[in-house]
Design an enzyme around this catalytic site. Sequence first.
Site: not given
Ligand code: FAD
Length: 273
Positions: A6, A8, A98-99, A113, A155, A166, A206, A256
């Site tokens: 796939s 991106e 997201g960040d 997430a 999740k 990642q 990066f 991917h």
């Molecule tokens: P989460 O899964 O929510 O995790 C974030 C942090 O919170 C982690 O440190 C985790 O350990 C912690 N955490 C999670 N749940 C809990 C809980 N219940 N209690 C305490 N801590 C917790 N970013 C963008 O802005 N746009 C994109 O399109 C994008 N695409 C991506 C695609 C891929 C395949 C990847 C790997 C990353 C992508 N990112 C993107 C980056 C991503 O948004 C960042 O890495 C962000 O910091 C974390 O997102 P996440 O969904 O992994 O978060």
Amino acid sequence: MAIPVSFEFFPPKTPEGAEKLRQVRQQLYALQPEFCSVTYGAGGSTQEGTFATVGAIIAEGVAAASHFSCIGATKDSVREQLTTLKAMGVKRLVALRGDLPSGYGAGGEFHYASDLVGFIRAETGDDFAIEVAAYPEIHPQAKSPEADLKAFATKAKAGANSAITQYFYNADAYFRFVDDVRKLGVDMPIVPGIMPITSSSQLLRFSDACGAEIPRWVRLRLQAYGDDTASIKAFGLEVVSDLCARLVAGGAPSLHFYTMNQAAATQALCASL
Ligand code: FAD
């Protein structure tokens, strides 16, 4: 090709960028991707461009996945966007926290997430296949490696169907991550995210930001090539095709590719498979 792939893309900012990406997609479609995904800027900043690019991919007859980040979002805004995506014919989402850029207050009704995954499932049942992010080298903000693995398992429990990692250049980190999450009862496919190496300074900068480790020997070789782009690309192809071969041999379910809206490096890597 034996292993499914796939691709991106990120949403282009200009009409010229959109036309260039259209051509890149046509080149990459020859590799018959399972789907193509489009990133989504933090706080919804690229929503229009993301949805437009997703729409273009669907119109070209290819399955599209929209990335979707929830930080700063409200339930109403997410509900509205899900309705739009469904009407567009989108069947796969990459659900992310997201960040937010520094200086923004988090706000919003979602913290992680897993909250978004649960919400999408509750609102739309099985309308969407949901991908989530995975971090074989540990998310940079994780409280501990163990907490990060647990967060990942949350999740899966919230309803994710599969995960994309990642990028990383250390295959053992991936294999260990898969073993560790299997022990936590997570059985969904975990697809390695592959970042081709085509430049040095951009990749090094990066990777520092997103917590992906560039092995010392790779970093030093890249730095030593200086501006010699041809050597960087040739070396990058060698390193990343070896990585892909190891991942496939070790049981990765598919790959991917983070194309960075370029066709050549991804084509070369797929050809090497
Ligand atoms: P989460 O899964 O929510 O995790 C974030 C942090 O919170 C982690 O440190 C985790 O350990 C912690 N955490 C999670 N749940 C809990 C809980 N219940 N209690 C305490 N801590 C917790 N970013 C963008 O802005 N746009 C994109 O399109 C994008 N695409 C991506 C695609 C891929 C395949 C990847 C790997 C990353 C992508 N990112 C993107 C980056 C991503 O948004 C960042 O890495 C962000 O910091 C974390 O997102 P996440 O969904 O992994 O978060």
